[in-house]
Design a protein around this motif. Structure first.
Motif, PDB file in Angstrom:
ATOM      1  N   THR A  34      -4.313  53.248  -5.604  1.00 56.75           N
ATOM      2  CA  THR A  34      -4.186  54.291  -6.614  1.00 56.75           C
ATOM      3  C   THR A  34      -4.350  53.665  -7.990  1.00 56.75           C
ATOM      4  N   GLU A  35      -4.428  54.477  -8.998  1.00 59.83           N
ATOM      5  CA  GLU A  35      -4.599  53.951 -10.349  1.00 59.83           C
ATOM      6  C   GLU A  35      -3.437  53.080 -10.773  1.00 59.83           C
ATOM      7  N   ASP A  36      -2.252  53.354 -10.237  1.00 60.49           N
ATOM      8  CA  ASP A  36      -1.099  52.523 -10.593  1.00 60.49           C
ATOM      9  C   ASP A  36      -0.864  51.392  -9.586  1.00 60.49           C
ATOM     10  N   GLY A  37      -1.867  51.128  -8.733  1.00 64.35           N
ATOM     11  CA  GLY A  37      -1.833  49.946  -7.882  1.00 64.35           C
ATOM     12  C   GLY A  37      -1.169  50.100  -6.537  1.00 64.35           C
ATOM     13  N   ARG A  38      -0.806  51.299  -6.139  1.00 66.59           N
ATOM     14  CA  ARG A  38      -0.180  51.481  -4.822  1.00 66.59           C
ATOM     15  C   ARG A  38      -1.243  51.462  -3.726  1.00 66.59           C
ATOM     16  N   VAL A  39      -0.916  50.870  -2.594  1.00 65.94           N
ATOM     17  CA  VAL A  39      -1.834  50.847  -1.448  1.00 65.94           C
ATOM     18  C   VAL A  39      -1.960  52.262  -0.876  1.00 65.94           C
ATOM     19  N   PRO A 114      -2.030  48.435  19.560  1.00 67.20           N
ATOM     20  CA  PRO A 114      -0.702  48.384  20.184  1.00 67.20           C
ATOM     21  C   PRO A 114       0.350  48.090  19.124  1.00 67.20           C
ATOM     22  N   LEU A 115       1.520  48.706  19.288  1.00 71.93           N
ATOM     23  CA  LEU A 115       2.573  48.577  18.279  1.00 71.93           C
ATOM     24  C   LEU A 115       3.644  47.571  18.669  1.00 71.93           C
ATOM     25  N   ASP A 116       3.498  46.923  19.811  1.00 72.70           N
ATOM     26  CA  ASP A 116       4.574  46.081  20.349  1.00 72.70           C
ATOM     27  C   ASP A 116       4.989  44.945  19.410  1.00 72.70           C
ATOM     28  N   GLY A 117       4.007  44.303  18.775  1.00 72.66           N
ATOM     29  CA  GLY A 117       4.338  43.198  17.884  1.00 72.66           C
ATOM     30  C   GLY A 117       5.191  43.653  16.712  1.00 72.66           C
ATOM     31  N   LEU A 118       4.840  44.796  16.122  1.00 72.79           N
ATOM     32  CA  LEU A 118       5.603  45.335  14.996  1.00 72.79           C
ATOM     33  C   LEU A 118       6.987  45.774  15.446  1.00 72.79           C
ATOM     34  N   ILE A 119       7.053  46.386  16.622  1.00 76.27           N
ATOM     35  CA  ILE A 119       8.336  46.855  17.162  1.00 76.27           C
ATOM     36  C   ILE A 119       9.275  45.684  17.407  1.00 76.27           C
ATOM     37  N   GLU A 120       8.735  44.628  18.009  1.00 69.18           N
ATOM     38  CA  GLU A 120       9.570  43.456  18.317  1.00 69.18           C
ATOM     39  C   GLU A 120       9.979  42.727  17.027  1.00 69.18           C
ATOM     40  N   GLU A 331       0.241  47.264   8.162  1.00 65.44           N
ATOM     41  CA  GLU A 331       1.654  47.078   7.775  1.00 65.44           C
ATOM     42  C   GLU A 331       2.186  48.308   7.043  1.00 65.44           C
ATOM     43  N   GLU A 332       1.404  48.824   6.096  1.00 66.25           N
ATOM     44  CA  GLU A 332       1.840  49.980   5.326  1.00 66.25           C
ATOM     45  C   GLU A 332       1.896  51.232   6.214  1.00 66.25           C
ATOM     46  N   ALA A 333       0.939  51.334   7.149  1.00 61.96           N
ATOM     47  CA  ALA A 333       0.956  52.464   8.080  1.00 61.96           C
ATOM     48  C   ALA A 333       2.220  52.425   8.932  1.00 61.96           C
ATOM     49  N   TRP A 334       2.575  51.241   9.389  1.00 60.97           N
ATOM     50  CA  TRP A 334       3.788  51.062  10.199  1.00 60.97           C
ATOM     51  C   TRP A 334       5.030  51.428   9.394  1.00 60.97           C
ATOM     52  N   ASP A 335       5.034  51.075   8.129  1.00 58.68           N
ATOM     53  CA  ASP A 335       6.181  51.402   7.275  1.00 58.68           C
ATOM     54  C   ASP A 335       6.358  52.915   7.175  1.00 58.68           C
ATOM     55  N   PHE A 336       5.244  53.635   7.026  1.00 57.90           N
ATOM     56  CA  PHE A 336       5.333  55.101   6.967  1.00 57.90           C
ATOM     57  C   PHE A 336       5.796  55.677   8.304  1.00 57.90           C
TER      58      PHE A 336
END
Length: 454
Positions: A34-39, A114-120, A331-336
């Motif tokens: 975004t214009e203010d630098g957000r991913v 697969p989400l296993d790595g993020l979950i663990e 990473e950001e998708a996982w955070d959401f």
């Protein structure tokens, strides 16, 4: 053949079709910040109307909760095709709203992360979900998505019609035999032999014609997923029951009556307009009753089974959030996605969509505020050990198509149930065998690729 090559081969035909139909417009250069630098996290969702609005409210809450990530929410049709096309083109969204029953095919095609790595890594607890929900997120030992909103099916019935027929509206049928008895009392036929009011029909609305075996203790595929069991004694009993309805009322008479109804989402819907007394429907039905006939007096109960000991049988399905393969901001998708899973946000979403929460823990305020007076019935059904979901098999679409043909022959009295269901097994079992053999040849290589992507 490496995974990327396999995806390209699988999707080559789709790309060609998509290009011819204009779907390539979804593959484009996308701004990264975004214009203010957000991913910028691009999120594609299939929902429309109030369901879309409910998720947009959660997205807005997430965007306001921090200043590092901005979720760009897009409601879009044809999400299955668009997701495959974008993935094959290396330009997928970061998050997509999908159906749990489609995870299995898309995971095997290499279209999902697969989400296993993020979950663990984050110690994310999958036990926070109802078992019937978390099981649908798993395939080949990997987790491919996390739930958004779930749904179950139950018997919906018109309480005014019950009273008029001398039936107690507080005492819905508890067995299939009682359902048939009630249906007979609730059905009205005029002097010309035409149905003017129908108590019940297995084909109204006819969306789960291949699943009636569940209420007779049957199943479509064996528990280990290796055998088609459509002609088991339980399944044959189920479709003997199905066939009893056209035998009782006449195939053409039922066809004439049902063809007079309007679209599902309309005031002419046969249940909403007070022409059908009982039908199998989902948690979403309350929304359409409220919209098209708020004065309708109706109630909900578990759909009865053939055996009174077989209680609270239902079909439970779930919408899920996935990270497509090749997403730029995993990473950001996982955070959401994790944000959506918080109890307060999940209840906000499910309340907005008027569904129940997939989480084990639910606040009393959620139930107090919920507009569906029968939401606890649907939730209790999801907790039942007899809650069933779509078989995890690559050949489910072929099985369903073949079953549709068999159902049509049974309904039209063109074949006996045992004969028609045996044909389904004989035609689909070789396809299942080939799919299993193909998976056996590539299983270790594929799992190693998935583990390396965690």
């Amino acid at each position: 053949m490496r995974l990327k090559n396999r995806i390209n081969v699988l999707l080559a035909g789709l790309v060609l079709v998509a290009a011819m139909t204009g779907l390539t417009s979804c593959v484009r250069e996308k701004p990264d910040r975004t214009e203010d630098g957000r991913v910028i996290v691009e999120y594609w969702e299939k929902w429309e109307d109030f369901e879309k609005d409910a998720m947009r409210a959660v997205v807005d809450k997430y965007n306001a909760s921090q200043d590092k990530v901005f979720v760009k929410f897009l409601s879009t049709g044809q999400i299955e095709q668009k997701l495959l096309l974008a993935t094959s083109g290396g330009n997928p969204p970061d998050v997509a709203g999908f159906w749990a029953w489609r995870l299995y095919t898309y995971a095997d095609m290499g279209a999902l992360e697969p989400l296993d790595g993020l979950i663990e890594r984050d110690g994310f607890d999958m036990d926070r979900y109802l078992p019937v929900i978390s099981e649908q997120c798993e395939h080949h030992g990997f987790i491919w998505g996390l739930p958004s909103t779930p749904a179950t099916l139950a018997l919906h019935y018109n309480t005014d019609m019950f009273r008029e027929a001398g039936l107690d509206p507080n005492r819905p049928p508890r067995t299939i035999a009682e359902l048939d008895e009630y249906a007979a009392k609730l059905t009205k036929i005029d002097e010309d032999g035409e149905i003017t009011q129908l108590g019940f029909s297995p084909t109204e609305p006819g969306w789960w014609n291949e699943r009636w075996c569940y209420w007779f203790g049957g199943r479509l595929v064996s528990k280990d997923g290796t055998k088609i069991v459509t002609d088991s004694p339980e399944n044959i009993a189920a479709y003997d029951w199905v066939q009893s309805y056209p035998e009782k009322y006449g195939f053409k008479t039922l066809q004439v009556f049902q063809s007079a109804g309007g679209q599902f989402s309309s005031a002419q819907n046969l249940f909403i307009s007070g022409k059908v007394a009982m039908e199998l429907q989902g948690v979403w039905m309350a929304n359409f009753v409220e919209k098209y006939n708020p004065d309708l007096n109706w109630a909900v109960a578990p759909f009865p089974s053939s055996d009174p000991e077989l209680k609270d049988v239902t079909i439970c399905e779930a919408d899920v959030l996935v990270i497509p393969r090749g997403a730029r901001h995993k990473e950001e998708a996982w955070d959401f996605i994790k944000f959506v899973q918080r109890q307060e946000n999940m209840e906000m979403l499910c309340l907005g969509q008027r569904k129940f929460s997939p989480l084990r823990e639910v606040s009393e305020d959620f139930y107090k505020q919920h507009p569906n007076p029968y939401i606890r019935v649907f939730r209790n059904l999801a907790e039942s050990p007899n809650a069933r979901y779509t078989p995890k098999t690559q050949i489910f679409n072929e099985l369903r198509d073949e079953f549709t043909n068999a159902f049509d022959l049974i309904w039209r009295d063109k074949a006996e149930p045992d004969e028609a269901l045996t044909v389904v097994r004989e035609r689909i079992q070789p396809k299942l065998d080939r799919a299993l053999q193909q998976w056996k040849r590539i299983a270790e290589e594929r799992k190693e690729e998935w583990r390396s992507e965690e």
